[in-house]
Design an enzyme around this catalytic site. Structure first.
Site, mmCIF file in Angstrom:
data_model
loop_
_atom_site.group_PDB
_atom_site.id
_atom_site.type_symbol
_atom_site.label_atom_id
_atom_site.label_comp_id
_atom_site.label_asym_id
_atom_site.label_seq_id
_atom_site.Cartn_x
_atom_site.Cartn_y
_atom_site.Cartn_z
ATOM 1 N N TYR A 65 2.296 -8.323 12.162
ATOM 2 C CA TYR A 65 2.445 -6.928 12.613
ATOM 3 C C TYR A 65 3.609 -6.779 13.581
ATOM 4 O O TYR A 65 4.295 -5.755 13.590
ATOM 5 C CB TYR A 65 1.118 -6.386 13.174
ATOM 6 N N CYS A 89 -10.253 -3.430 29.559
ATOM 7 C CA CYS A 89 -11.310 -4.433 29.760
ATOM 8 C C CYS A 89 -10.850 -5.868 29.554
ATOM 9 O O CYS A 89 -11.636 -6.799 29.724
ATOM 10 C CB CYS A 89 -12.505 -4.124 28.865
ATOM 11 N N CYS A 100 -6.476 -5.898 26.102
ATOM 12 C CA CYS A 100 -6.793 -4.506 26.405
ATOM 13 C C CYS A 100 -6.484 -4.207 27.871
ATOM 14 O O CYS A 100 -6.925 -4.936 28.765
ATOM 15 C CB CYS A 100 -8.278 -4.282 26.124
ATOM 16 N N ASN A 134 7.485 9.969 -8.341
ATOM 17 C CA ASN A 134 7.460 8.513 -8.275
ATOM 18 C C ASN A 134 8.427 7.973 -9.326
ATOM 19 O O ASN A 134 8.447 8.497 -10.443
ATOM 20 C CB ASN A 134 6.029 8.005 -8.565
ATOM 21 N N HIS A 177 -4.631 5.628 7.161
ATOM 22 C CA HIS A 177 -4.725 4.163 7.311
ATOM 23 C C HIS A 177 -4.290 3.697 8.698
ATOM 24 O O HIS A 177 -4.018 2.511 8.890
ATOM 25 C CB HIS A 177 -3.920 3.449 6.219
HETATM 26 C C1 BJW Z 1 8.783 5.229 -4.620
HETATM 27 C C2 BJW Z 1 10.057 4.883 -4.185
HETATM 28 C C3 BJW Z 1 10.922 5.952 -3.816
HETATM 29 C C4 BJW Z 1 9.008 3.048 -4.664
HETATM 30 N N1 BJW Z 1 10.481 7.224 -3.884
HETATM 31 N N2 BJW Z 1 8.386 6.490 -4.695
HETATM 32 C C5 BJW Z 1 -12.712 2.183 -5.678
HETATM 33 C C6 BJW Z 1 -12.235 1.442 -6.767
HETATM 34 C C7 BJW Z 1 -11.717 0.153 -6.594
HETATM 35 C C8 BJW Z 1 -11.647 -0.426 -5.336
HETATM 36 C C9 BJW Z 1 -12.103 0.296 -4.251
HETATM 37 C C10 BJW Z 1 -12.630 1.578 -4.439
HETATM 38 N N3 BJW Z 1 -12.991 2.062 -3.209
HETATM 39 C C11 BJW Z 1 -12.685 1.128 -2.273
HETATM 40 C C12 BJW Z 1 -12.162 0.044 -2.868
HETATM 41 C C13 BJW Z 1 -11.697 -1.231 -2.191
HETATM 42 C C14 BJW Z 1 -10.305 -1.118 -1.597
HETATM 43 C C15 BJW Z 1 -9.337 -0.781 -2.709
HETATM 44 O O1 BJW Z 1 -8.939 0.348 -2.907
HETATM 45 N N4 BJW Z 1 -8.914 -1.800 -3.461
HETATM 46 C C16 BJW Z 1 -8.016 -1.606 -4.592
HETATM 47 C C17 BJW Z 1 -6.632 -2.162 -4.222
HETATM 48 C C18 BJW Z 1 -8.599 -2.268 -5.779
HETATM 49 N N5 BJW Z 1 -10.270 -0.129 -0.511
HETATM 50 C C19 BJW Z 1 -10.602 -0.449 0.734
HETATM 51 O O2 BJW Z 1 -10.954 -1.574 1.046
HETATM 52 C C20 BJW Z 1 -10.548 0.669 1.762
HETATM 53 N N6 BJW Z 1 -11.769 0.680 2.470
HETATM 54 C C21 BJW Z 1 -12.923 1.118 1.930
HETATM 55 O O3 BJW Z 1 -12.980 1.648 0.847
HETATM 56 O O4 BJW Z 1 -13.995 0.929 2.745
HETATM 57 C C22 BJW Z 1 -15.307 1.197 2.243
HETATM 58 C C23 BJW Z 1 -16.298 0.849 3.350
HETATM 59 C C24 BJW Z 1 -17.244 1.782 3.705
HETATM 60 C C25 BJW Z 1 -18.142 1.467 4.725
HETATM 61 C C26 BJW Z 1 -18.075 0.232 5.378
HETATM 62 C C27 BJW Z 1 -17.109 -0.689 5.014
HETATM 63 C C28 BJW Z 1 -16.208 -0.385 3.976
HETATM 64 C C29 BJW Z 1 -9.462 0.378 2.805
HETATM 65 C C30 BJW Z 1 -8.091 0.345 2.221
HETATM 66 C C31 BJW Z 1 -7.094 -0.029 3.326
HETATM 67 C C32 BJW Z 1 -5.691 -0.229 2.790
HETATM 68 N N7 BJW Z 1 -4.886 -0.842 3.801
HETATM 69 C C33 BJW Z 1 -3.456 -1.021 3.553
HETATM 70 C C34 BJW Z 1 -2.844 -1.711 4.793
HETATM 71 C C35 BJW Z 1 -2.701 -0.690 5.948
HETATM 72 C C36 BJW Z 1 -2.199 -1.303 7.200
HETATM 73 C C37 BJW Z 1 -0.797 -1.856 7.091
HETATM 74 O O5 BJW Z 1 0.139 -1.158 6.700
HETATM 75 O O6 BJW Z 1 -0.662 -3.010 7.424
HETATM 76 O O7 BJW Z 1 -2.845 0.256 3.338
HETATM 77 S S1 BJW Z 1 -3.101 -1.907 2.049
HETATM 78 C C38 BJW Z 1 -1.708 -0.928 1.595
HETATM 79 O O8 BJW Z 1 -1.982 -0.175 0.390
HETATM 80 C C39 BJW Z 1 -1.542 0.098 2.724
HETATM 81 C C40 BJW Z 1 -1.161 1.330 1.963
HETATM 82 O O9 BJW Z 1 -1.393 2.469 2.736
HETATM 83 C C41 BJW Z 1 -2.009 1.227 0.720
HETATM 84 C C42 BJW Z 1 -1.494 2.061 -0.435
HETATM 85 O O10 BJW Z 1 -0.257 1.595 -0.860
HETATM 86 P P1 BJW Z 1 0.867 2.652 -1.309
HETATM 87 O O11 BJW Z 1 1.243 3.489 -0.168
HETATM 88 O O12 BJW Z 1 0.445 3.328 -2.544
HETATM 89 O O13 BJW Z 1 2.110 1.662 -1.563
HETATM 90 P P2 BJW Z 1 2.458 0.792 -2.856
HETATM 91 O O14 BJW Z 1 3.399 -0.259 -2.417
HETATM 92 O O15 BJW Z 1 1.228 0.355 -3.565
HETATM 93 O O16 BJW Z 1 3.173 1.802 -3.835
HETATM 94 C C43 BJW Z 1 4.449 2.329 -3.541
HETATM 95 C C44 BJW Z 1 4.789 3.356 -4.618
HETATM 96 O O17 BJW Z 1 6.016 3.953 -4.274
HETATM 97 C C45 BJW Z 1 4.971 2.747 -6.021
HETATM 98 O O18 BJW Z 1 4.243 3.518 -6.964
HETATM 99 C C46 BJW Z 1 6.469 2.856 -6.278
HETATM 100 O O19 BJW Z 1 6.793 3.082 -7.643
HETATM 101 C C47 BJW Z 1 6.830 4.046 -5.433
HETATM 102 N N8 BJW Z 1 8.221 4.092 -4.943
HETATM 103 N N9 BJW Z 1 10.252 3.559 -4.239
HETATM 104 C C48 BJW Z 1 9.260 7.488 -4.349
HETATM 105 N N10 BJW Z 1 12.231 5.721 -3.384
HETATM 106 ZN ZN ZN Z 2 -11.087 -2.958 25.933
#
Ligand code: BJW
Ligand code: ZN
Length: 261
Positions: A73, A168, A165, A231, A134
């Site tokens: 990070y 704390c 922190c 996209n 996120h």
């Molecule tokens: C361009 C471009 C240009 C390139 N112009 N475009 C339902 C189905 C299946 C799985 C699940 C589900 N529900 C939940 C899940 C599990 C999981 C999940 O979704 N997994 C799948 C991957 C299979 N989800 C979770 O775990 C979430 N939590 C949850 O559901 O909790 C339930 C719960 C309830 C109660 C108690 C406990 C749990 C949490 C998800 C957290 C995601 N975190 C991250 C990291 C964030 C922190 C960090 O940055 O370090 O978030 S992972 C990463 O992916 C990040 C992003 O926000 C996220 C999405 O990615 P994004 O933004 O779409 O980026 P890319 O790289 O994937 O795509 C880029 C796009 O841009 C591409 O399409 C390119 O073509 C395009 N592009 N150049 C325009 N110039």
């Molecule tokens: Zn604290």
């Protein structure tokens, strides 16, 4: 920009839908910041090509090795620090700032670039206009007392200690949502409310693979609204979106969003 004939038709349709839209939810992902120099996650240049999400972006990874996660990070913060909003962030912010516009942004990005663009456009930056579902890269949260603190400085994770922190002394963690963690129910709940009342959902630069954020456009669609996608690649939304424009955000978004009320 060079525009193919079918692309010109897609752009015209997208522009028409957005010109008629009254209540809009914009869902953005890493692709909107790609042209600002922020790396995406998936795809040939994406972070997940060089790093394994299970080693760095899960609560288990942080429990196992908080120093490794903090180092990643720290590197991400340094990488994003010089990045500035691009023409896509700017066009969205100016659209939001128009009198009578009702445009709200839910971003999956943690880079803070929508906030900077909104400030530059003189639009308000609050939970009524922008949701960072996120979390935020420059915010930390205490694992003991949950106190949140914001800092652009590098965390002291490479030296002797781990970041502590200020309240704390507990271990701080990045205030972002990792895989397997619940999103803040108030924040994602609000995003789903916005999706339900929107007549149009504009989706920019997300692979639409990560849930629950990826489910937002379907809510607008199920209620009879339009989904417009920008996209360079096809996504799971492409086949059923009302309009899908293949192209880069900084070129396409300014060409399709309204410039006046
Ligand atoms: C361009 C471009 C240009 C390139 N112009 N475009 C339902 C189905 C299946 C799985 C699940 C589900 N529900 C939940 C899940 C599990 C999981 C999940 O979704 N997994 C799948 C991957 C299979 N989800 C979770 O775990 C979430 N939590 C949850 O559901 O909790 C339930 C719960 C309830 C109660 C108690 C406990 C749990 C949490 C998800 C957290 C995601 N975190 C991250 C990291 C964030 C922190 C960090 O940055 O370090 O978030 S992972 C990463 O992916 C990040 C992003 O926000 C996220 C999405 O990615 P994004 O933004 O779409 O980026 P890319 O790289 O994937 O795509 C880029 C796009 O841009 C591409 O399409 C390119 O073509 C395009 N592009 N150049 C325009 N110039
Ligand atoms: Zn604290």
């Amino acid at each position: 920009m060079t525009v193919r004939p079918d692309e010109a038709a897609d752009i015209a349709l997208a522009r028409e839908i957005l010109a008629d839209a009254r209540v809009v939810l914009v869902l953005t992902g890493a692709g909107i910041s790609a042209e600002s120099g922020v790396p995406t996650f998936r795809g040939p240049e994406g972070l997940w090509r060089s790093f394994r999400p299970e080693d760095l972006a899960t609560p288990e990874a942080f429990e196992r090795d908080p120093r490794l996660v903090w180092e990643w990070y720290h590197w991400r913060r340094q990488r994003v620090a010089p990045c500035v909003p691009n023409a896509a962030h700017g066009a969205l912010a100016r659209w939001q700032a128009l009198p009578h516009s009702d445009v709200r942004i839910a971003t999956q990005n943690v880079d803070g670039l929508h906030s900077l663009a909104l400030e530059a456009a003189g639009a308000s930056v609050d939970a009524g206009t922008l949701l960072e579902v996120h979390g935020a890269l420059y915010r930390s949260r205490c694992t003991a007392c949950s106190n949140r603190s914001e800092s652009r400085d590098a965390p002291d994770a490479t030296g002797a200690g781990l970041p502590e922190c200020p309240v704390c002394g507990g271990l701080l963690r990045p205030d972002v949502v990792w895989f397997g963690e619940a999103l803040d129910p108030a924040v994602i709940g609000r995003a789903f409310e916005w999706a339900a009342v929107a007549d149009t959902c504009l989706v920019v630069g997300t692979s639409a693979l990560v849930h629950p954020a990826a489910s937002l456009p379907a809510v607008t669609r199920e209620r009879g609204g339009h989904v417009v996608e920008v996209n360079p690649e096809r996504t799971p939304l492409t086949s059923w979106a009302t309009a899908s424009v293949r192209g880069r955000a900084a070129e396409i978004v300014p060409a399709i969003v309204p410039r006046d009320g």
